[in-house]
Enzyme design. Structure first.
Site, mmCIF file in Angstrom:
data_model
loop_
_atom_site.group_PDB
_atom_site.id
_atom_site.type_symbol
_atom_site.label_atom_id
_atom_site.label_comp_id
_atom_site.label_asym_id
_atom_site.label_seq_id
_atom_site.Cartn_x
_atom_site.Cartn_y
_atom_site.Cartn_z
ATOM 1 C CB CYS A 28 -7.281 -19.870 -3.872
ATOM 2 S SG CYS A 28 -8.763 -21.367 -3.610
ATOM 3 C CB CYS A 31 -10.407 -18.909 -2.149
ATOM 4 S SG CYS A 31 -9.748 -20.264 -1.652
#
Length: 105
Positions: A28, A31
């Site tokens: 991600c 993230c």
């Protein structure tokens, strides 16, 4: 940040502590953007225990908790969900801190 080891641990922590779960995944990009700021956030909000939950490793838990976007956060106290910051949007340090500040008011 500690990493969640089991679904049982999730339940135990949610029932016993003021805890904030951060749902994330290695792939991600959003993230990865917030990863460097999380130690500062954890230090600022040291009354709470922060636990990282790998979405891919705990997909059933994510489905159960309606986590369909990452990074996302859920705060628990005494087994009750106190709030969530769940979306597919990139989150800023200010937004994360505001979410945490308003959890237990």
């Amino acid at each position: 940040m500690e990493k969640l080891q089991s679904a049982e641990q999730f339940t135990n922590l949610a029932n016993a502590e003021d805890v904030i779960f951060m749902f994330t995944a290695g792939w991600c990009p959003d993230c990865r953007v917030i990863e460097p700021i999380m130690p500062e956030i954890e230090k600022k909000f040291s009354d709470y225990r922060f636990i990282s939950v790998d979405r891919d490793e705990f997909i059933d838990l994510c489905i159960e908790k309606d986590i369909y976007g990452i990074p996302s956060f859920i705060g628990f106290r005494d087994g009750e969900e106190q709030g969530r910051f769940v979306s597919r949007d990139r989150k800023t340090q200010g937004e994360i801190e505001s979410f945490i500040s308003n959890l237990w008011k």
